[in-house]
Structure formats: structure tokens, C-alpha cells
Design a protein around this motif. Sequence first.
Motif, mmCIF file in Angstrom:
data_model
loop_
_atom_site.group_PDB
_atom_site.id
_atom_site.type_symbol
_atom_site.label_atom_id
_atom_site.label_comp_id
_atom_site.label_asym_id
_atom_site.label_seq_id
_atom_site.Cartn_x
_atom_site.Cartn_y
_atom_site.Cartn_z
ATOM 1 N N GLY A 57 6.981 -22.101 3.738
ATOM 2 C CA GLY A 57 7.668 -21.853 5.006
ATOM 3 C C GLY A 57 6.769 -20.983 5.850
ATOM 4 O O GLY A 57 5.835 -20.367 5.334
ATOM 5 N N ALA A 58 7.022 -20.970 7.168
ATOM 6 C CA ALA A 58 6.162 -20.168 8.052
ATOM 7 C C ALA A 58 6.940 -19.784 9.289
ATOM 8 O O ALA A 58 7.830 -20.517 9.741
ATOM 9 N N LYS A 59 6.606 -18.627 9.839
ATOM 10 C CA LYS A 59 7.240 -18.193 11.091
ATOM 11 C C LYS A 59 6.331 -17.209 11.809
ATOM 12 O O LYS A 59 5.392 -16.670 11.211
ATOM 13 N N LEU A 60 6.657 -16.963 13.058
ATOM 14 C CA LEU A 60 5.951 -15.922 13.794
ATOM 15 C C LEU A 60 6.475 -14.572 13.305
ATOM 16 O O LEU A 60 7.523 -14.477 12.672
ATOM 17 N N SER A 61 5.732 -13.518 13.613
ATOM 18 C CA SER A 61 6.160 -12.174 13.233
ATOM 19 C C SER A 61 6.159 -11.277 14.462
ATOM 20 O O SER A 61 5.172 -11.221 15.190
ATOM 21 N N GLY A 62 7.268 -10.593 14.709
ATOM 22 C CA GLY A 62 7.317 -9.638 15.819
ATOM 23 C C GLY A 62 7.981 -10.239 17.042
ATOM 24 O O GLY A 62 8.812 -11.141 16.960
ATOM 25 N N ALA A 63 7.568 -9.738 18.196
ATOM 26 C CA ALA A 63 8.254 -10.109 19.433
ATOM 27 C C ALA A 63 8.049 -11.574 19.816
ATOM 28 O O ALA A 63 8.888 -12.182 20.474
ATOM 29 N N GLY A 64 6.899 -12.161 19.437
ATOM 30 C CA GLY A 64 6.700 -13.593 19.655
ATOM 31 C C GLY A 64 5.940 -13.978 20.904
ATOM 32 O O GLY A 64 5.987 -15.132 21.329
ATOM 33 N N GLY A 65 5.198 -13.036 21.469
ATOM 34 C CA GLY A 65 4.364 -13.402 22.631
ATOM 35 C C GLY A 65 2.906 -13.603 22.263
ATOM 36 O O GLY A 65 2.062 -13.799 23.146
ATOM 37 N N GLY A 66 2.624 -13.548 20.982
ATOM 38 C CA GLY A 66 1.244 -13.659 20.488
ATOM 39 C C GLY A 66 1.212 -12.992 19.124
ATOM 40 O O GLY A 66 2.137 -13.165 18.336
ATOM 41 N N ASP A 67 0.182 -12.206 18.864
ATOM 42 C CA ASP A 67 0.052 -11.502 17.581
ATOM 43 C C ASP A 67 -0.004 -12.491 16.407
ATOM 44 O O ASP A 67 -0.729 -13.458 16.476
ATOM 45 N N LEU A 69 1.968 -14.172 0.649
ATOM 46 C CA LEU A 69 1.943 -14.646 2.034
ATOM 47 C C LEU A 69 0.542 -14.583 2.627
ATOM 48 O O LEU A 69 -0.327 -13.876 2.130
ATOM 49 N N ILE A 70 0.368 -15.341 3.681
ATOM 50 C CA ILE A 70 -0.914 -15.410 4.381
ATOM 51 C C ILE A 70 -0.640 -15.112 5.851
ATOM 52 O O ILE A 70 0.286 -15.690 6.437
ATOM 53 N N ILE A 71 -1.442 -14.222 6.408
ATOM 54 C CA ILE A 71 -1.224 -13.814 7.812
ATOM 55 C C ILE A 71 -2.281 -14.481 8.696
ATOM 56 O O ILE A 71 -3.473 -14.424 8.395
ATOM 57 N N GLY A 72 -1.830 -15.122 9.775
ATOM 58 C CA GLY A 72 -2.767 -15.729 10.727
ATOM 59 C C GLY A 72 -2.599 -15.085 12.090
ATOM 60 O O GLY A 72 -1.480 -15.043 12.622
ATOM 61 N N TYR A 73 -3.681 -14.573 12.649
ATOM 62 C CA TYR A 73 -3.623 -13.955 13.988
ATOM 63 C C TYR A 73 -3.810 -15.049 15.029
ATOM 64 O O TYR A 73 -4.725 -15.876 14.936
ATOM 65 N N SER A 74 -2.967 -15.022 16.058
ATOM 66 C CA SER A 74 -2.995 -16.095 17.064
ATOM 67 C C SER A 74 -4.129 -15.932 18.074
ATOM 68 O O SER A 74 -4.419 -16.854 18.833
ATOM 69 N N GLY A 75 -4.723 -14.749 18.124
ATOM 70 C CA GLY A 75 -5.828 -14.526 19.061
ATOM 71 C C GLY A 75 -5.412 -13.808 20.324
ATOM 72 O O GLY A 75 -6.253 -13.403 21.114
ATOM 73 N N LEU A 122 -4.092 -6.294 16.116
ATOM 74 C CA LEU A 122 -3.508 -7.595 15.720
ATOM 75 C C LEU A 122 -1.976 -7.580 15.806
ATOM 76 O O LEU A 122 -1.307 -8.408 15.208
ATOM 77 N N GLY A 123 -1.429 -6.580 16.507
ATOM 78 C CA GLY A 123 0.032 -6.493 16.605
ATOM 79 C C GLY A 123 0.675 -6.019 15.319
ATOM 80 O O GLY A 123 1.867 -6.204 15.120
#
Length: 329
Positions: A276-286, A186-192, A109-110
Motif C-alpha cells: 500500500g502507499a500514500k502521501l505523508s503530511g499536508a499533501g502539497g509535495g514532500d 516502509l520506503i520513503i520517496g521524496y516528490s522533489g 524533505l518535509g
Amino acid sequence: MEHGKGLMQVSASAPGKLVLFGDHAVVHGYPGIVTAVDRRYQVRARHIDAAALQVRTSADRLHEVPFTALGKTQHPDIAYVAAAINQLNAREPLKHGLKLVTSGPTRSLGLGSSSAISVATLAAASRIHDVDLSLDELYSMARTAILDVQGLGSGLDVAAAVYGGTCFLERAGEIPEALSVERLPLIIGYSGSKAGTVNLVKRVAGLRSRHPDLVEAVLGAMGRISIRSRSCMEEGRWRDLGALTDINQGLLEALGVGTGQLAQLVYAARSARAWGAKLSGAGGGDCAFAWADDSIRADVVAGLEAAGGQVADIACNVPGVKVIDETWR
Ligand code: PMV
């Protein structure tokens, strides 16, 4: 019994990570924050009669690398393990052959599988070889191992794997500081989809060299967000933290990282009144994550799932690397 004598087998485990703030900015010398997540990777080590490293990564996969070839490019399955053992061998030449068995979640899941495996490898292998490593030494060696494989990286992921908890990294290369946070709502959502960190980091570096003034301003703002977020987290000011999180997401978008799916998760969480919400990591998915307390948690989870996210029920702020089992002769 004398320390290390008669030790037959050692297992160590290290946690994965969720980058909270400073993604990309940390690579360029700005502060970042990471939390250790309860997706642990294990490495079991024992001696063998050969001047080689054997690594079992699954029931039907056993790799063997002669000690003389440790520094060479390895099969991707064992690249991080071999690079970590290469570091240990450089620090103190290994007198015995070594067999390692790695295990952990099948889908990463990155959330930091490479750093967790590298750190657990160093912890188990140094223990079985009776090499005493402080946490700071382990951190520095695992960081170097990852740089050897990837060619770049801030070490934020390694910080989570080694020290655990939630870490503030003032500057890549320095020792991180532990944040005193009790909980992280916090709540983590995996983008797939999985993201390749290296290409995206290179893309941001390319943008920075073409537009240094603009990109430096964005990265600097991200660094200041990390500093402010740190006190929000320590003082439990979650609404302020949510606002900073949204600004950080906008800045990541400004750098051209992120995907439509990650953006959908972020908007879905905000529509469900997440702070609030944001992506986590490099930002190509995960993954993306959202701040929400218990009263709105169910709504945010439902929103993320409706937007196609897979909500992962994963504890954050968990302990770092540890030896979990030792077998003596
Ligand atoms: O490994 P990822 O994709 O979660 O990214 C980690 C954060 C980056 O800042 C993009 C890279 C790094 O080394 O810090």
C-alpha cells in the motif's frame, strides 16, 4: 557537582517525523499516527553576557533578539527557536543571555524540521538554565511554540520529536501513546517539491465548513483508519495495513490534497507490488511512502525512482529528544 552548576555548554538533538496516518484528520480532533525518523536536528546552547538570545543558523548567519522582543514576530530562520525560548522564559524567566547554534540536514524533505528544532531548542536551553522539564512539559511547550508561529497544527510532529518511536495520538492536545512496533517495513520517496502545511490545512478547514457532513465523514473514516492501523502495526499485519493505507490515500484525494507527482509515486509503488502507499503530511509535495518487505523492496525503490521520486534511506521508529553532549567548567 551540583546539578546544572558549572555547565558551560549543552547540545541536544531531536528527530524528524513521517506522518503515517491521520494527516489533516488530527487537526480536527481525530486520531493519527507518526513515526520519528533519523534526520536529527541539533541545538547547542551556552550562556552569554547579554539579556538577549543569539542564534547562529549557519556560518554566516547570526541573529540577535533581546529577551524583551522574544514574543514578537521574528525572522523566519529563527521563528521556531525564538518561540520555544519565549515559552521557556514564560515558564521561568531566564537569568542569563543565551547563544544557540542550530544544525541539521540542509534539505528538510518535509520531515519535521520545525518541530525537531523547537524541541531540541527547549531541551538544550532548559538544561543549560537548569530548568527541569518532563517530556510531557516539553511536549506541551513545544506545541505551544509551534502554534505561536504557525497559528495551527495538531502537534503530531512534536510528538515524534519529543517521544520518538512511533506514536498514536488519540486527540490533538493529549499526550500521545507509544506504539510497540519493532520495525516498520516502509520506503520513503521524496516528490522533489516542498509543501506549505498552513495553506493546505486552511483549505481543508474551508472545505469542512462548506460541506461539514461530507468532510466530517471523510475525516472520521481517516480517524478509524488510524485506530485499525495501530493494531495492524503492533501485530505485524502488513497486508491489512497496506489496504488501509490505500483507503487513506483515497480519502486524502477526496479532500483535494495531493499532487500529480505524489500520485505518481503512489501508483508506481503499487505497480511494483507494494502492500500500500500514500502521501505523508499536508499533501502539497514532500514525501509519499510505501509498505514493502525485503523481497519486493528493490522493485518498489526502482518504481519510485522511475516515477521521479528520490528514495531517502532513512530509519524510522528512532529515539526522541536527547541531550547528546555536556561540557562542564
Ligand atoms: O507538516 P506536514 O505537512 O507534514 O503535515 C502534518 C500533518 C497535518 O495533519 C497536515 C498537519 C498537522 O498539524 O497535523
